[in-house]
Enzyme design. Structure first.
Site, PDB file in Angstrom:
ATOM      1  N   HIS A 152     -10.128  -5.684  -2.676  1.00 17.47           N
ATOM      2  CA  HIS A 152      -8.849  -5.714  -2.099  1.00 17.47           C
ATOM      3  C   HIS A 152      -8.783  -6.184  -0.709  1.00 17.47           C
ATOM      4  CE1 HIS A 152      -9.478  -1.359  -2.147  1.00 17.47           C
ATOM      5  NE2 HIS A 152      -8.998  -1.626  -1.005  1.00 17.47           N
ATOM      6  N   ASP A 167       0.950  -1.183  -0.026  1.00 15.10           N
ATOM      7  CA  ASP A 167      -0.038  -0.093   0.052  1.00 15.10           C
ATOM      8  C   ASP A 167       0.872   1.298  -0.041  1.00 15.10           C
ATOM      9  OD1 ASP A 167      -1.812   2.245   0.796  1.00 15.10           O
ATOM     10  OD2 ASP A 167      -3.273   0.557   1.252  1.00 15.10           O
ATOM     11  N   ILE A 168       0.511   2.227  -0.678  1.00 14.28           N
ATOM     12  CA  ILE A 168       1.278   3.592  -0.978  1.00 14.28           C
ATOM     13  C   ILE A 168       1.232   4.153   0.142  1.00 14.28           C
ATOM     14  CG2 ILE A 168      -0.278   5.007  -2.397  1.00 14.28           C
ATOM     15  CD1 ILE A 168       3.399   4.168  -3.281  1.00 14.28           C
TER      16      ILE A 168
HETATM   17  P1  5GP Z   1      -9.914   1.467   0.517  1.00 13.09           P
HETATM   18  O1  5GP Z   1     -10.528   1.331  -0.793  1.00 13.09           O
HETATM   19  O2  5GP Z   1      -9.688  -0.174   1.089  1.00 13.09           O
HETATM   20  O3  5GP Z   1     -10.655   2.284   1.434  1.00 13.09           O
HETATM   21  O4  5GP Z   1      -8.389   1.963   0.314  1.00 13.09           O
HETATM   22  C1  5GP Z   1      -7.633   1.915  -0.732  1.00 13.09           C
HETATM   23  C2  5GP Z   1      -6.209   1.626  -0.455  1.00 13.09           C
HETATM   24  O5  5GP Z   1      -5.343   1.492  -1.513  1.00 13.09           O
HETATM   25  C3  5GP Z   1      -5.715   2.798   0.463  1.00 13.09           C
HETATM   26  O6  5GP Z   1      -5.055   2.226   1.627  1.00 13.09           O
HETATM   27  C4  5GP Z   1      -4.726   3.512  -0.413  1.00 13.09           C
HETATM   28  O7  5GP Z   1      -3.608   3.932   0.251  1.00 13.09           O
HETATM   29  C5  5GP Z   1      -4.451   2.603  -1.422  1.00 13.09           C
HETATM   30  N1  5GP Z   1      -4.135   2.930  -2.830  1.00 13.09           N
HETATM   31  C6  5GP Z   1      -4.832   3.838  -3.365  1.00 13.09           C
HETATM   32  N2  5GP Z   1      -4.269   3.994  -4.828  1.00 13.09           N
HETATM   33  C7  5GP Z   1      -2.853   3.483  -4.843  1.00 13.09           C
HETATM   34  C8  5GP Z   1      -1.938   3.183  -5.630  1.00 13.09           C
HETATM   35  O8  5GP Z   1      -2.020   3.568  -6.756  1.00 13.09           O
HETATM   36  N3  5GP Z   1      -0.903   2.715  -5.431  1.00 13.09           N
HETATM   37  C9  5GP Z   1      -0.875   1.708  -4.196  1.00 13.09           C
HETATM   38  N4  5GP Z   1       0.196   1.111  -4.080  1.00 13.09           N
HETATM   39  N5  5GP Z   1      -1.884   1.873  -3.028  1.00 13.09           N
HETATM   40  C10 5GP Z   1      -2.870   2.665  -3.256  1.00 13.09           C
END
Ligand code: 5GP
Length: 130
Positions: free
Chosen positions: A93, A29-30
């Site tokens: 995810h 996660d970034i």
């Molecule tokens: P959620 O959809 O589970 O609420 O959060 C999405 C997760 O994906 C977040 O923790 C965010 O940091 C991560 N994320 C979003 N865009 C990217 C990306 O382009 N690259 C990576 N490695 N992680 C991402």
């Protein structure tokens, strides 16, 4: 339109890859809550986690287990916590997050910052243990 995670899976957007098989892709996660915070995504584009087809969601759990065991080898933690939110990216995810206490998996906390080199080293160490 392809999701950002589909673009990552295809290599159109860079990621710190941990592991991959025919069905799943794992990468750091970034905006991590902890060192080693990893996302596991199915290659098939499904928005909501519980809409993933039965066989795939079952296999995904086994894949997550492999990745979690590898994270444990590299990051000092009590265990690897599991979370599914999907509030930001509409491509199902699983978050795998090394934790020592409840606070460590609080998504409202400020995220950690790592340099490109640090991210690369963490991913390399974890992927060696897959
Ligand atoms: P959620 O959809 O589970 O609420 O959060 C999405 C997760 O994906 C977040 O923790 C965010 O940091 C991560 N994320 C979003 N865009 C990217 C990306 O382009 N690259 C990576 N490695 N992680 C991402």
């Amino acid at each position: 339109m392809a999701t950002i995670f589909s673009k990552i899976i295809k290599g159109e957007i860079p990621s710190y890859k941990i592991a991959e098989d025919d069905d799943f892709y794992a990468f750091l996660d970034i905006n991590p809550l902890a060192k080693g915070h990893t996302l596991v995504v199915p290659k098939v584009e499904v928005d909501y986690y519980f809409d993933i087809e039965d066989t795939t969601i079952a296999k995904m759990n086994v894949f997550c287990k492999r990745v979690a065991k590898a994270i444990e080898q590299v990051v000092d933690c009590k265990r690897v916590g599991v979370a599914v939110l999907g509030l930001e990216v509409p491509h199902a995810h699983v978050h795998l997050i090394p934790i020592n206490n409840l606070h460590d998996i609080n998504f409202a906390r400020p995220k950690l910052k790592f340099t490109d080199e640090e991210f690369r080293n963490i991913a390399e160490e974890i992927s060696k243990n897959i």
